[in-house]
Design a protein around this motif. Structure first.
Motif, mmCIF file in Angstrom:
data_model
loop_
_atom_site.group_PDB
_atom_site.id
_atom_site.type_symbol
_atom_site.label_atom_id
_atom_site.label_comp_id
_atom_site.label_asym_id
_atom_site.label_seq_id
_atom_site.Cartn_x
_atom_site.Cartn_y
_atom_site.Cartn_z
ATOM 1 N N GLN A 1 -13.119 35.723 -2.203
ATOM 2 C CA GLN A 1 -12.949 37.080 -2.721
ATOM 3 C C GLN A 1 -12.179 37.127 -4.035
ATOM 4 O O GLN A 1 -12.533 37.875 -4.948
ATOM 5 C CB GLN A 1 -12.242 37.942 -1.673
ATOM 6 C CG GLN A 1 -12.158 39.412 -2.043
ATOM 7 C CD GLN A 1 -11.588 40.250 -0.911
ATOM 8 O OE1 GLN A 1 -11.266 39.744 0.159
ATOM 9 N NE2 GLN A 1 -11.462 41.556 -1.144
ATOM 10 N N PHE A 2 -11.120 36.300 -4.133
ATOM 11 C CA PHE A 2 -10.259 36.370 -5.316
ATOM 12 C C PHE A 2 -10.226 35.074 -6.117
ATOM 13 O O PHE A 2 -9.453 34.949 -7.062
ATOM 14 C CB PHE A 2 -8.828 36.733 -4.894
ATOM 15 C CG PHE A 2 -8.728 38.046 -4.180
ATOM 16 C CD1 PHE A 2 -8.874 39.245 -4.877
ATOM 17 C CD2 PHE A 2 -8.506 38.098 -2.819
ATOM 18 C CE1 PHE A 2 -8.773 40.459 -4.221
ATOM 19 C CE2 PHE A 2 -8.408 39.316 -2.143
ATOM 20 C CZ PHE A 2 -8.547 40.505 -2.848
ATOM 21 N N LYS A 3 -11.053 34.102 -5.717
ATOM 22 C CA LYS A 3 -11.105 32.807 -6.407
ATOM 23 C C LYS A 3 -9.743 32.107 -6.416
ATOM 24 O O LYS A 3 -9.371 31.449 -7.378
ATOM 25 C CB LYS A 3 -11.593 32.972 -7.850
ATOM 26 C CG LYS A 3 -12.907 33.706 -7.990
ATOM 27 C CD LYS A 3 -14.027 33.005 -7.245
ATOM 28 C CE LYS A 3 -15.342 33.767 -7.386
ATOM 29 N NZ LYS A 3 -16.434 33.143 -6.605
ATOM 30 N N GLY A 4 -9.005 32.280 -5.314
ATOM 31 C CA GLY A 4 -7.701 31.644 -5.229
ATOM 32 C C GLY A 4 -7.770 30.287 -4.563
ATOM 33 O O GLY A 4 -8.852 29.740 -4.320
ATOM 34 N N ASP A 5 -6.617 29.723 -4.283
ATOM 35 C CA ASP A 5 -6.522 28.416 -3.642
ATOM 36 C C ASP A 5 -6.829 28.576 -2.158
ATOM 37 O O ASP A 5 -6.090 29.237 -1.423
ATOM 38 C CB ASP A 5 -5.110 27.846 -3.846
ATOM 39 C CG ASP A 5 -4.996 26.422 -3.308
ATOM 40 O OD1 ASP A 5 -5.987 25.915 -2.750
ATOM 41 O OD2 ASP A 5 -3.909 25.837 -3.448
ATOM 42 N N ALA A 6 -7.895 27.930 -1.699
ATOM 43 C CA ALA A 6 -8.326 28.077 -0.309
ATOM 44 C C ALA A 6 -7.370 27.422 0.675
ATOM 45 O O ALA A 6 -7.403 27.734 1.860
ATOM 46 C CB ALA A 6 -9.726 27.476 -0.134
ATOM 47 N N ALA A 7 -6.527 26.521 0.193
ATOM 48 C CA ALA A 7 -5.633 25.798 1.105
ATOM 49 C C ALA A 7 -4.231 26.397 1.160
ATOM 50 O O ALA A 7 -3.408 25.931 1.949
ATOM 51 C CB ALA A 7 -5.551 24.330 0.681
ATOM 52 N N ARG A 8 -3.952 27.421 0.349
ATOM 53 C CA ARG A 8 -2.571 27.899 0.233
ATOM 54 C C ARG A 8 -2.059 28.487 1.541
ATOM 55 O O ARG A 8 -0.969 28.154 1.997
ATOM 56 C CB ARG A 8 -2.469 28.925 -0.887
ATOM 57 C CG ARG A 8 -1.078 29.493 -1.063
ATOM 58 C CD ARG A 8 -0.966 30.331 -2.311
ATOM 59 N NE ARG A 8 -1.198 29.521 -3.505
ATOM 60 C CZ ARG A 8 -1.188 30.015 -4.742
ATOM 61 N NH1 ARG A 8 -0.978 31.314 -4.929
ATOM 62 N NH2 ARG A 8 -1.404 29.236 -5.775
ATOM 63 N N VAL A 9 -2.811 29.392 2.170
ATOM 64 C CA VAL A 9 -2.368 30.005 3.425
ATOM 65 C C VAL A 9 -2.339 28.975 4.540
ATOM 66 O O VAL A 9 -1.374 28.886 5.306
ATOM 67 C CB VAL A 9 -3.286 31.183 3.806
ATOM 68 C CG1 VAL A 9 -2.879 31.755 5.164
ATOM 69 C CG2 VAL A 9 -3.234 32.272 2.733
ATOM 70 N N ALA A 10 -3.408 28.199 4.633
ATOM 71 C CA ALA A 10 -3.494 27.201 5.708
ATOM 72 C C ALA A 10 -2.404 26.151 5.602
ATOM 73 O O ALA A 10 -1.916 25.642 6.618
ATOM 74 C CB ALA A 10 -4.859 26.530 5.675
ATOM 75 N N ALA A 11 -2.004 25.817 4.390
ATOM 76 C CA ALA A 11 -0.987 24.779 4.214
ATOM 77 C C ALA A 11 0.344 25.180 4.830
ATOM 78 O O ALA A 11 1.121 24.313 5.254
ATOM 79 C CB ALA A 11 -0.799 24.472 2.733
ATOM 80 N N GLN A 12 0.613 26.479 4.871
ATOM 81 C CA GLN A 12 1.882 26.924 5.439
ATOM 82 C C GLN A 12 1.940 26.748 6.952
ATOM 83 O O GLN A 12 3.022 26.723 7.539
ATOM 84 C CB GLN A 12 2.111 28.395 5.081
ATOM 85 C CG GLN A 12 2.114 28.678 3.591
ATOM 86 C CD GLN A 12 3.064 27.776 2.824
ATOM 87 O OE1 GLN A 12 4.227 27.628 3.191
ATOM 88 N NE2 GLN A 12 2.565 27.159 1.764
ATOM 89 N N VAL A 13 0.759 26.631 7.585
ATOM 90 C CA VAL A 13 0.728 26.427 9.026
ATOM 91 C C VAL A 13 1.360 25.087 9.381
ATOM 92 O O VAL A 13 2.119 24.966 10.348
ATOM 93 C CB VAL A 13 -0.718 26.489 9.551
ATOM 94 C CG1 VAL A 13 -0.771 26.138 11.043
ATOM 95 C CG2 VAL A 13 -1.310 27.868 9.303
ATOM 96 N N VAL A 14 1.047 24.061 8.604
ATOM 97 C CA VAL A 14 1.534 22.710 8.892
ATOM 98 C C VAL A 14 3.053 22.663 8.871
ATOM 99 O O VAL A 14 3.684 22.073 9.751
ATOM 100 C CB VAL A 14 0.949 21.708 7.880
ATOM 101 C CG1 VAL A 14 1.480 20.304 8.150
ATOM 102 C CG2 VAL A 14 -0.571 21.709 7.943
ATOM 103 N N SER A 15 3.667 23.300 7.886
ATOM 104 C CA SER A 15 5.129 23.306 7.814
ATOM 105 C C SER A 15 5.727 24.327 8.777
ATOM 106 O O SER A 15 6.764 24.087 9.396
ATOM 107 C CB SER A 15 5.592 23.595 6.383
ATOM 108 O OG SER A 15 5.075 24.834 5.937
#
Length: 223
Positions: free
Chosen positions: A62-76
């Motif tokens: 939708q916004f051409k952003g980083d696809a991993a940014r939200v998911a990456a916070q799950v790991v930490s």
């Protein structure tokens, strides 16, 4: 963009795979033993991670952003939840395996949310293999697989230990080993008793009697 059918499939897969791992943790709820993370907790972690991955992917389109940014916070972020499953009792630290399973189930949820069903399913099978089969093998190597373990928090008094030992020897016969560890709480010790309980004896009756003794604060059992 993802269609609704694909979103539903990913979320359902996260529930199923997270539930399988959670069931393995839930099966350890024996007698009065309680784990801080069981069936429902593992499902919630898996679904939450899957939702984060789906939202992250949607924001990317939708916004051409980083696809991993939200998911990456799950790991930490899952580290804080895992820390809540770890408990210290005297010199012993419990819950590390459950904390690790929460971290793994979050990874499975991310894989489901991204549509990587094969890694998610294979990862779940390997986790179950490690927890069930290798757990049994680990107990045998340690020499504890042949015994039942009663873990009790009791008053720090020698007569308390003698009373408990006398009762258990009367009920089940020979007690293999008793380990006593100091706890942070003043006046309390962690008592671990290794013994083999005959099949004709009802563990629930033994546990119930022990909990009625004065100076016994908690009783847990596992094989």
């Amino acid at each position: 963009m993802l269609n609704e059918g694909e979103v539903v499939l990913r979320l359902v897969m996260s529930v199923v795979l997270g539930g399988f791992i959670g069931l393995e943790r839930e099966r350890l709820l024996v007698g009065y033993r309680t784990y801080s993370a069981g069936f429902r907790t593992h499902i919630l972690v898996a679904v939450g991670a899957a939702v984060c991955m789906i939202v992250s992917e949607g924001l990317h389109y939708q916004f051409k952003g980083d696809a991993a940014r939200v998911a990456a916070q799950v790991v930490s972020g899952i580290g804080f939840l895992g820390a809540g499953a770890i408990m210290r009792e005297g010199l012993l630290i419990r819950g590390l395996t459950t904390a690790a399973s929460l971290w793994v189930v979050a990874s499975v949820g991310l894989a489901c949310g991204a549509g990587y069903y094969l890694p998610a399913a294979l990862g779940t099978l390997l986790v179950l293999f490690t927890l069930v089969l290798l757990g049994t093998f680990e107990d045998l190597v340690r020499g504890k697989g042949r015994y039942d373990l009663l873990s009790m928090v009791v008053s720090d008094m020698p007569e308390q230990v003698r009373l408990i030992r006398a009762y258990l020897e009367e009920q089940v016969g020979e007690v293999n080993k008793i380990e006593v560890s100091k706890m942070h709480e003043a006046g309390r010790v962690l008592l671990e008793v290794y013994m083999k309980i005959p099949p004709e004896k009802k563990m629930i009756d033994i546990l119930h009697y022990l909990t009625t003794l004065p100076g016994v604060y908690r009783v847990e059992h596992r094989t």
